[in-house]
Design an enzyme around this catalytic site. Structure first.
Site, short mmCIF file in Angstrom:
data_model
loop_
_atom_site.label_atom_id
_atom_site.label_comp_id
_atom_site.label_asym_id
_atom_site.label_seq_id
_atom_site.Cartn_x
_atom_site.Cartn_y
_atom_site.Cartn_z
N GLY A 46 -11.98 -92.61 -52.55
CA GLY A 46 -12.18 -93.66 -53.53
C GLY A 46 -11.31 -94.86 -53.21
O GLY A 46 -10.34 -94.75 -52.44
N GLN A 51 -6.49 -102.30 -55.07
CA GLN A 51 -6.02 -101.90 -53.75
C GLN A 51 -6.41 -102.91 -52.68
O GLN A 51 -5.86 -102.89 -51.57
CB GLN A 51 -6.52 -100.50 -53.39
CG GLN A 51 -5.88 -99.42 -54.25
CD GLN A 51 -6.43 -98.07 -53.92
OE1 GLN A 51 -7.49 -97.68 -54.42
NE2 GLN A 51 -5.72 -97.34 -53.06
N CYS A 88 -3.45 -91.00 -51.53
CA CYS A 88 -3.86 -92.35 -51.92
C CYS A 88 -3.81 -93.25 -50.69
O CYS A 88 -2.85 -93.20 -49.91
CB CYS A 88 -2.91 -92.88 -53.00
SG CYS A 88 -3.30 -94.53 -53.58
N LEU A 89 -4.83 -94.09 -50.53
CA LEU A 89 -4.85 -95.01 -49.40
C LEU A 89 -3.73 -96.03 -49.47
O LEU A 89 -3.38 -96.63 -48.46
CB LEU A 89 -6.21 -95.70 -49.32
CG LEU A 89 -7.39 -94.78 -48.99
CD1 LEU A 89 -8.71 -95.53 -49.11
CD2 LEU A 89 -7.23 -94.16 -47.61
N HIS A 130 -8.23 -90.77 -60.71
CA HIS A 130 -7.28 -91.45 -59.81
C HIS A 130 -7.60 -92.95 -59.72
O HIS A 130 -6.71 -93.79 -59.85
CB HIS A 130 -7.35 -90.79 -58.43
CG HIS A 130 -6.47 -91.40 -57.40
ND1 HIS A 130 -5.34 -90.78 -56.94
CD2 HIS A 130 -6.55 -92.58 -56.72
CE1 HIS A 130 -4.75 -91.55 -56.02
NE2 HIS A 130 -5.48 -92.65 -55.87
N GLU A 131 -8.87 -93.27 -59.49
CA GLU A 131 -9.25 -94.68 -59.34
C GLU A 131 -9.14 -95.44 -60.66
O GLU A 131 -8.73 -96.60 -60.67
CB GLU A 131 -10.66 -94.80 -58.75
CG GLU A 131 -10.84 -94.16 -57.39
CD GLU A 131 -9.79 -94.56 -56.36
OE1 GLU A 131 -9.29 -95.70 -56.39
OE2 GLU A 131 -9.45 -93.71 -55.52
N HIS A 134 -5.67 -96.49 -61.12
CA HIS A 134 -5.36 -97.74 -60.38
C HIS A 134 -5.71 -98.97 -61.21
O HIS A 134 -4.98 -99.97 -61.18
CB HIS A 134 -6.12 -97.79 -59.05
CG HIS A 134 -5.44 -97.13 -57.91
ND1 HIS A 134 -4.20 -97.51 -57.46
CD2 HIS A 134 -5.83 -96.11 -57.11
CE1 HIS A 134 -3.85 -96.74 -56.44
NE2 HIS A 134 -4.83 -95.88 -56.21
#
Length: 181
Positions: A46, A51, A88-89, A130-131, A134
């Protein structure tokens, strides 16, 4: 492809709650495409607009081969929980067991403004939560217990990317991206 640089932990945009999307136009569709291309290239499960430095409530996901996106999500969570590895990216190479709801119903909109609901369990539920975090300025390490959080912060300090300069930001003159940071 429109692969964009991913903001790394420490960038203030990751801690700033994103603004709701109010205009469903070509620029939003371009943002969704950029998010999707960048997520798939990374690769990740995701990717949220903050981000990429865009403070708007939109994210993309790719779980079990299903690629999708959600604008202005509103979540209903199950009481049943799961615990499992999460990364996480924006924190490359790090993974910690994180507690999440086992299931989720996420309501929101497509990039065209059509209402949509996504229902999922396990990995899809974890990804959506998770997203959405963010979009609220929350990073998954915020959900760790005290000892895990200390270990995560130590790993972040020791990571090769720690303290790296933020990517150069180009502010769009268009109204949709006026919330970009």
């Amino acid at each position: 492809m429109a692969i964009q640089p991913i903001r790394i932990f420490g960038d203030p945009v990751l801690r700033t709650p994103a603004q709701p999307v109010t205009t469903f136009d070509k620029e939003l569709r371009t943002l969704v495409k950029d998010l999707t291309d960048t997520m798939l290239h990374a690769p990740g499960a995701g990717l949220a607009a903050p981000q990429l430095g865009v403070s708007l409530r939109v994210f993309t996901y790719c779980v079990d081969g299903e690629v999708g996106h959600l604008v202005n999500p509103d979540l209903s969570l199950t009481e049943e929980e799961q615990e499992g590895p999460e990364g996480c990216l924006s924190l490359p190479g790090l993974s910690f067991d994180t507690r999440r709801a086992y299931g989720v119903v996420a309501r929101g909109f497509t990039m065209h403004g059509d209402p949509v609901a996504i229902e999922g369990t396990q990995l899809l539920a974890r990804c959506i939560q998770h997203e959405t975090d963010h979009l609220d300025g929350i990073i998954f390490i915020d959900r760790l217990d005290r000892e895990q959080r200390k270990a995560a912060l130590r790993a972040i300090r020791e990571a090769e990317w720690a303290g790296a300069p933020a990517p150069q930001v180009k502010v769009s003159p268009h109204s949709t991206f006026g919330s970009a940071r």
